[in-house]
Design an enzyme around this catalytic site. Sequence first.
Site, PDB file in Angstrom:
ATOM      1  N   PHE A  60       0.836  -1.196   0.000  1.00 19.89           N
ATOM      2  CA  PHE A  60       0.000   0.000   0.000  1.00 19.89           C
ATOM      3  C   PHE A  60       0.873   1.249   0.000  1.00 19.89           C
ATOM      4  O   PHE A  60       1.899   1.301   0.676  1.00 19.89           O
ATOM      5  CB  PHE A  60      -0.891   0.044   1.239  1.00 19.89           C
ATOM      6  N   GLU A  61       0.433   2.252  -0.731  1.00 18.76           N
ATOM      7  CA  GLU A  61       1.150   3.521  -0.783  1.00 18.76           C
ATOM      8  C   GLU A  61       1.339   4.125   0.609  1.00 18.76           C
ATOM      9  O   GLU A  61       2.333   4.791   0.887  1.00 18.76           O
ATOM     10  CB  GLU A  61       0.391   4.499  -1.674  1.00 18.76           C
ATOM     11  N   GLY A  62       0.399   3.877   1.503  1.00 19.04           N
ATOM     12  CA  GLY A  62       0.475   4.441   2.846  1.00 19.04           C
ATOM     13  C   GLY A  62       1.550   3.840   3.730  1.00 19.04           C
ATOM     14  O   GLY A  62       1.775   4.320   4.844  1.00 19.04           O
TER      15      GLY A  62
END
Length: 263
Positions: A60-62
Amino acid sequence: MTTETANAPDAAAYTGSELLAVMSARLLADGQTVFAGVGIPLLAAILAQRTRAPGLTILFEGGVIGPFVEPGKLPPSTNEQRCARRANMLVSITDVLLMLQRGYVDVGFMGGAQIDRYGNLNSSFIGDAERPKIRLPGTGGGNDIASLAEMIVAMKHEKRRFVEKVDFITSPGFLDGGTSRRDAGLPAGGMFRVVTDLGILGFDAETRAMTVLALHPGVSAETIKAKTGFPLPVPADVPVTMPPTDHELGILRELDPERLYTA
């Protein structure tokens, strides 16, 4: 991508979104690391893990690597911290992008409002840049992902989405075709597949123009051409995809019982 009927429900038994998720999942391979967004990309990645690619790593980008997604509790964004619980690793957004830049991500998985014949994606605005008709979410990490990894795009097949030239290139595909992507300083990555509710599309090895690789059951060459805003080659012997199986649909419906993403 041949037709098979064993354990395959009738087309009326599944939605277009479920079809997108199943067909996208079948493109992912065991051992890959995939940058997945929420919704269909995440559902497809989890489905792939549970069926044909148990060694797939979801990113995930997060900053969540190997998220644990509880059925019925799909995250609303890639920065949703509920996925950090029982995940393999939690790092910063900067570290995630550094993994991408260092070549540790195999596949990027996203959608867009528009796509053109060379796979350029627009998720910024529709219309003129000075006075757009519609403002869209923008890039996020989309430009980074599309610049450095092989891309899979999942989207509904409509003429207003498949356009001759996107209003704005948010995430680069093959730019103007041919060697233009490499010439622009992007030697890695590129558009791999576009999955729609009508078929699976790829890109010619030389021209880098979009072409049909397979049609879904019941879809004709005339239909997919009519819903595309640019000339789209369809081979005379184009194969037909295997419909979603009951097993695949069962996993998706367990993950998304309220049909938030698969209605």
